[in-house]
Design an enzyme around this catalytic site. Structure first.
Site, mmCIF file in Angstrom:
data_model
loop_
_atom_site.group_PDB
_atom_site.id
_atom_site.type_symbol
_atom_site.label_atom_id
_atom_site.label_comp_id
_atom_site.label_asym_id
_atom_site.label_seq_id
_atom_site.Cartn_x
_atom_site.Cartn_y
_atom_site.Cartn_z
ATOM 1 N N GLU A 299 43.306 43.626 38.467
ATOM 2 C CA GLU A 299 44.314 44.511 39.070
ATOM 3 C C GLU A 299 43.666 45.752 39.677
ATOM 4 O O GLU A 299 44.095 46.224 40.731
ATOM 5 C CB GLU A 299 45.354 44.898 38.019
ATOM 6 N N ASP A 311 44.847 37.903 46.796
ATOM 7 C CA ASP A 311 44.895 36.758 45.879
ATOM 8 C C ASP A 311 44.916 35.486 46.705
ATOM 9 O O ASP A 311 45.967 34.899 46.953
ATOM 10 C CB ASP A 311 46.142 36.826 44.986
#
Length: 348
Positions: A299, A311
């Site tokens: 994160e 991602d």
């Protein structure tokens, strides 16, 4: 802003260098081509299977579920517009995470963009649907094949609440806030777990940077997660881990425990350094694969002021395939950074 510019440049390079997702045509149609400051920015996105075989698409890389990633490339007067929504860490996808478009089938969704992107400044906007999508290849066994879902750009004029040419400031944590870890909606037991996870993530970032700066980049650990040694890519990964380590050690990080979603965690990349941990986080090991410490590293890498990662794929198998087939994406993939930091199983 440097990381935002680098991330945008990488996105443009990938779009130019890599083919669109096989047999999926994407269109973006604005509801209105000219808008005022009080108008919502609604577009209709349509995905059509133009091929003769069914096409499998990850749900979270389509407009058919609530936004969890930056699905659009938006510019204003030629300059990149910042994404304000979430980036979510998930486990590797299961069959239920895909939708299937039959040959000739189309699906459409209406998306409001101004809640997800900075679109309050007057100007000429260009809106393009552009996002990675990954699926196992039937021809290559279990190999993960990544391609772009991409549309042509659509033009929208917005007479915004801010004058044309306004430069939006980089969103930062409160300048007066001191370095360290704080909590929101976390029990005493959760705070203890997060403190231990934060220490583990800090150690992973430091160990990853030490590896990168010790001229080991041709080792199996680097190659497995980021692909063959190439000086420019190595420099990018080293810069990323330098920034991740700095964020762990010197920035005010707040972890929020209020999320009840099934995934691991999420952040808003334009809002450092707030990390929201979710249900899968609490059953993860402290270290090792998809760990608590690795999740925090994952994160941390998403923040625009840190490494601005995306991602592209989730899971070790997908990340290893990405390093082999598309190292340009691997060096921008958050799970690749996490697995490099976790180093489980240990690679030299």
């Amino acid at each position: 802003m440097r990381h935002l510019a680098i991330h945008t440049a990488c996105t443009l390079l990938l779009a130019a260098a890599l083919p669109a997702y096989a047999n999926i045509a994407v269109s973006v149609t604005p509801e209105q081509s000219s808008l005022g400051k009080g108008d919502e920015v609604n577009v209709t996105v349509t995905l059509t299977n133009t091929g003769s075989t069914p096409q499998r698409l990850l749900k979270w890389r389509t407009p058919f579920v609530p936004a969890e990633h930056a699905l659009f490339q938006i510019t204003r007067d030629g300059q990149p517009v910042r994404y304000l929504g979430r980036h979510v860490k998930r486990a590797a996808p299961l069959e239920a995470d895909y939708i299937v478009l039959a040959p000739g089938e189309s699906r459409s969704a209406r998306v409001e963009l101004s809640s997800l992107y900075e679109m309050g400044v007057t100007g000429a906007y260009s809106v393009r649907y552009l996002t990675s999508n990954a699926a196992p290849s039937a021809k290559a066994g279990s190999q993960i094949v990544v391609g772009d879902l991409a549309s042509n750009p659509a033009a929208i004029w917005i007479e915004g609440r801010l004058p044309r040419g306004t430069v939006m400031p980089q969103l930062l944590a409160t300048p007066a806030a001191s370095a360290g870890l704080t909590f929101s909606s976390c029990s005493n037991a959760q705070q203890t777990s997060i403190t231990n996870a934060f220490a583990a993530g800090t150690a992973m970032a430091a160990d990853g940077l030490e590896y990168l700066t010790s001229r080991k980049q041709q080792g199996q650990r680097y190659v497995n997660w980021f692909g063959p040694h190439e000086a420019t890519r190595v420099a990018t990964v080293t810069s990323n881990f330098t920034a991740i380590k700095d964020a762990f050690e010197t920035r005010p990080v707040k972890v929020d425990c209020g999320c009840n979603e099934p995934y691991f965690a999420y952040v808003y990349p334009a809002q450092p350094y707030n990390i929201y941990v979710c249900r899968a986080f609490w059953t993860a090991p402290l270290t090792g694969t998809d760990s608590m410490g690795g999740t925090l590293l994952h994160e941390m890498s998403h923040f625009n002021v840190v490494a601005g990662t995306d991602d592209h794929v989730y899971g070790q198998s997908g990340a290893a395939d990405l390093a082999r087939t598309s190292p340009e994406r691997a060096i921008n993939n958050a799970d690749s950074h996490e697995y490099f930091g976790e180093n489980t199983p240990t690679l030299p």
